[in-house]
Design a protein around this motif. Structure first.
Motif, short mmCIF file in Angstrom:
data_model
loop_
_atom_site.label_atom_id
_atom_site.label_comp_id
_atom_site.label_asym_id
_atom_site.label_seq_id
_atom_site.Cartn_x
_atom_site.Cartn_y
_atom_site.Cartn_z
N VAL A 251 114.20 -0.02 -65.63
CA VAL A 251 113.73 0.41 -64.31
C VAL A 251 114.89 1.01 -63.54
O VAL A 251 115.85 0.32 -63.21
N LEU A 252 114.79 2.30 -63.25
CA LEU A 252 115.83 2.95 -62.46
C LEU A 252 115.66 2.57 -60.99
O LEU A 252 116.61 2.22 -60.30
N ILE A 253 114.42 2.62 -60.52
CA ILE A 253 114.08 2.22 -59.15
C ILE A 253 112.58 2.02 -59.07
O ILE A 253 111.82 2.69 -59.77
N ASP A 254 112.14 1.04 -58.27
CA ASP A 254 110.70 0.91 -58.04
C ASP A 254 110.41 1.34 -56.60
O ASP A 254 111.29 1.84 -55.90
N GLY A 255 109.19 1.13 -56.17
CA GLY A 255 108.80 1.64 -54.86
C GLY A 255 109.19 0.78 -53.68
O GLY A 255 108.90 1.15 -52.53
N THR A 256 109.83 -0.35 -53.94
CA THR A 256 110.23 -1.24 -52.85
C THR A 256 111.15 -0.51 -51.86
O THR A 256 112.15 0.08 -52.25
N GLY A 257 110.78 -0.57 -50.60
CA GLY A 257 111.58 0.09 -49.58
C GLY A 257 111.30 1.58 -49.45
O GLY A 257 111.87 2.24 -48.59
N ILE A 258 110.43 2.10 -50.31
CA ILE A 258 110.10 3.53 -50.28
C ILE A 258 108.62 3.73 -49.93
O ILE A 258 108.29 4.46 -49.00
N ASN A 259 107.75 3.08 -50.68
CA ASN A 259 106.32 3.23 -50.44
C ASN A 259 105.89 2.52 -49.16
O ASN A 259 106.15 1.33 -48.99
N LYS A 260 105.24 3.24 -48.27
CA LYS A 260 104.79 2.66 -47.01
C LYS A 260 103.29 2.42 -46.98
O LYS A 260 102.78 1.75 -46.09
N GLN A 261 102.59 2.98 -47.94
CA GLN A 261 101.14 2.84 -47.95
C GLN A 261 100.62 2.72 -49.37
O GLN A 261 101.30 3.06 -50.34
N GLY A 262 99.42 2.21 -49.47
CA GLY A 262 98.80 2.10 -50.77
C GLY A 262 97.89 3.30 -50.99
O GLY A 262 98.15 4.40 -50.49
N GLY A 263 96.80 3.07 -51.70
CA GLY A 263 95.88 4.16 -51.95
C GLY A 263 94.67 4.09 -51.05
O GLY A 263 94.71 3.50 -49.96
N TYR A 264 93.59 4.67 -51.55
CA TYR A 264 92.36 4.74 -50.74
C TYR A 264 91.12 4.62 -51.61
O TYR A 264 91.12 5.02 -52.77
N TYR A 265 90.07 4.10 -50.99
CA TYR A 265 88.74 4.24 -51.55
C TYR A 265 88.13 5.45 -50.85
O TYR A 265 88.23 5.58 -49.61
N LEU A 266 87.56 6.34 -51.63
CA LEU A 266 86.94 7.54 -51.08
C LEU A 266 85.52 7.70 -51.59
O LEU A 266 85.15 7.09 -52.60
N ALA A 267 84.77 8.49 -50.89
CA ALA A 267 83.40 8.78 -51.30
C ALA A 267 83.07 10.21 -50.91
O ALA A 267 83.73 10.80 -50.04
N SER A 268 82.06 10.76 -51.55
CA SER A 268 81.60 12.08 -51.12
C SER A 268 80.97 11.92 -49.74
O SER A 268 80.34 10.89 -49.45
N ARG A 269 81.16 12.91 -48.90
CA ARG A 269 80.61 12.80 -47.53
C ARG A 269 79.09 12.68 -47.56
O ARG A 269 78.50 11.94 -46.75
N LYS A 270 78.46 13.35 -48.46
CA LYS A 270 77.00 13.28 -48.57
C LYS A 270 76.56 11.85 -48.88
O LYS A 270 75.61 11.33 -48.28
N PHE A 271 77.27 11.20 -49.80
CA PHE A 271 76.88 9.84 -50.17
C PHE A 271 77.07 8.88 -49.00
O PHE A 271 76.22 8.03 -48.74
N VAL A 272 78.20 9.00 -48.30
CA VAL A 272 78.46 8.12 -47.15
C VAL A 272 77.41 8.32 -46.07
O VAL A 272 76.89 7.36 -45.49
N THR A 273 77.10 9.58 -45.80
CA THR A 273 76.14 9.89 -44.74
C THR A 273 74.74 9.36 -45.06
O THR A 273 74.05 8.83 -44.18
N GLU A 274 74.34 9.47 -46.31
CA GLU A 274 72.99 9.07 -46.69
C GLU A 274 72.87 7.60 -47.07
O GLU A 274 71.77 7.06 -47.07
N ASN A 275 74.00 6.97 -47.41
CA ASN A 275 73.93 5.59 -47.92
C ASN A 275 74.98 4.67 -47.29
O ASN A 275 75.74 4.00 -48.01
N PRO A 276 75.05 4.60 -45.96
CA PRO A 276 76.08 3.75 -45.34
C PRO A 276 75.94 2.28 -45.72
O PRO A 276 76.93 1.56 -45.82
N GLN A 277 74.70 1.83 -45.96
CA GLN A 277 74.51 0.42 -46.30
C GLN A 277 75.08 0.10 -47.69
O GLN A 277 75.66 -0.97 -47.90
N ILE A 278 74.93 1.03 -48.64
CA ILE A 278 75.51 0.82 -49.97
C ILE A 278 77.03 0.80 -49.88
O ILE A 278 77.70 -0.01 -50.52
N VAL A 279 77.59 1.69 -49.05
CA VAL A 279 79.04 1.71 -48.85
C VAL A 279 79.50 0.41 -48.23
O VAL A 279 80.52 -0.16 -48.63
#
Length: 373
Positions: A251-279
């Protein structure tokens, strides 16, 4: 009546053909999706059939339909009967535990799981309508937005900075970040590994143009790393932990002290708009599983080791350096994500400036489905 039958036939036809252009590798793992030709074909076929039915219908039959009723049907939100979930190996526990199926089945909603080697391929599939929801690192959404993809941030993933790293061969002459100058470095373009490399180079006072990037998905990058075709590899868990054990990588270097955020859950806008309860249900179950995982790390490792084909000690290593949890989308996350977008634009790695807020919902819309953290 004819129109109703026609709509059902076309819907059935699309459900049978929408995955006809997916590409797989020899192990039948989904690499990426591109259904533009399928969508185009569906449109042309539907247009021709519509014209045929219109020609065969009498004026009285056409005019006898209720315009207001048709308008209501076409404009009303549609509850999906299937949740198509794109995932990567780093999130396979959600699939393995089957919690979404248990929660959604009573509501008449089934779950389809589609695996991707990395976030960019997953979001390409979302953009062409092949999946509804998925999780990625912080970088893939930026590249997807720059390419014109329609997607929506629905939740943030707690950062796990120790879960990604820059690896070099055990006997490599590379001892620090400055030694990366003029070296060949493998990583998935547009992934969280891409950002880690950019940030690490900046920390070392190097420019992105000082290295020779090799854009490879995890499996190909590992093969190149083992063969010695590249000098370093930027990767995330569980690939990272597996490479440490199998290749004795350093390991040359890991993300400690560098990474400030993780990832994301995303969805298509159409799916979110039509199915907020499933989301809403989906995020609730993800949150519950994340909270459970914090307190049951050994069980998580025991569950995933055989599923991923990784020995238990390697799986424990990956599990123990992971920070579990999801967080709601707020101004802080949006600002951090905008910084990522600006960084890639300044480096000329994306063709245009990206406004992260264009993929963000209103606070009221988030309140409708975001779990109470």
């Amino acid at each position: 009546m004819v129109r109703l039958i026609f709509r059902r036939l076309v819907a059935k036809w699309l459900s049978l053909t929408k995955f006809s252009n997916l590409r797989f590798n020899k192990q039948q793992k989904l690499l990426f999706a591109n259904s533009r030709l399928t969508v185009t074909g569906a449109f042309l076929t539907g247009l021709c059939l519509s014209l045929l039915f219109a020609a065969c219908s009498s004026p009285s039959s056409v005019n006898s339909s209720n315009p207001s009723a048709t308008s209501v049907i076409n404009s009303a939100p549609t509850k999906a009967s299937v949740l198509r979930f794109g995932y990567q190996k780093s999130n396979i526990l959600l699939k393995t535990k089957g919690v979404l199926e248990k929660r959604l089945s009573p509501e008449g909603v089934s779950v389809e799981w589609i695996e991707f080697p990395a976030g960019p391929q997953l979001l390409e599939a979302m953009n062409v309508g092949s999946i509804d929801v998925g999780h990625v690192g912080e970088s893939p959404p930026i590249f997807a937005q720059a390419a014109g993809a329609s997607l929506t941030y629905i939740a943030g993933i707690t950062a796990s900075p120790a879960g990604s790293a820059i690896l070099v061969p055990q006997n490599s002459s590379i001892q620090n970040l400055t030694n990366l100058k003029d070296k060949k470095i493998a990583f998935q373009k547009g992934s969280s590994a891409h950002l880690l490399l950019v940030q690490a180079l900046e920390k070392a006072g190097l420019k992105y143009t000082d290295i020779e990037p090799k854009y490879l998905p995890p499996a190909d990058a590992r093969a190149a790393f083992v063969k010695g075709s590249v000098d370093a590899w930027v990767i995330w868990d569980p690939f990272y932990a597996a490479a440490q054990e199998a290749t004795k990588a350093r390991v040359l270097i890991d993300g400690t002290g560098i990474n400030k955020q993780g990832g994301y859950y995303l969805a298509s806008r159409k799916f979110v708009t039509e199915n907020p309860q499933i989301v809403k249900v989906t995020l609730e179950e993800i949150q519950k599983l994340e909270e459970w995982s914090k307190q049951h790390r050994e069980e998580v490792a025991q569950t995933l080791a055989p599923v991923l084909g990784i020995d238990i000690e390697t799986m424990r290593k990956a599990t123990n350096r992971r920070t579990f949890g999801i967080v709601p989308i707020d101004d802080n996350l949006i600002n951090l994500q905008q910084q990522v977008a600006d960084t890639y634009y300044e480096l000329k790695l994306i063709p245009k400036q990206v406004n992260v807020k264009s993929a963000v919902l209103t606070k009221e819309e988030y309140a409708a489905f975001s779990p109470k953290i």
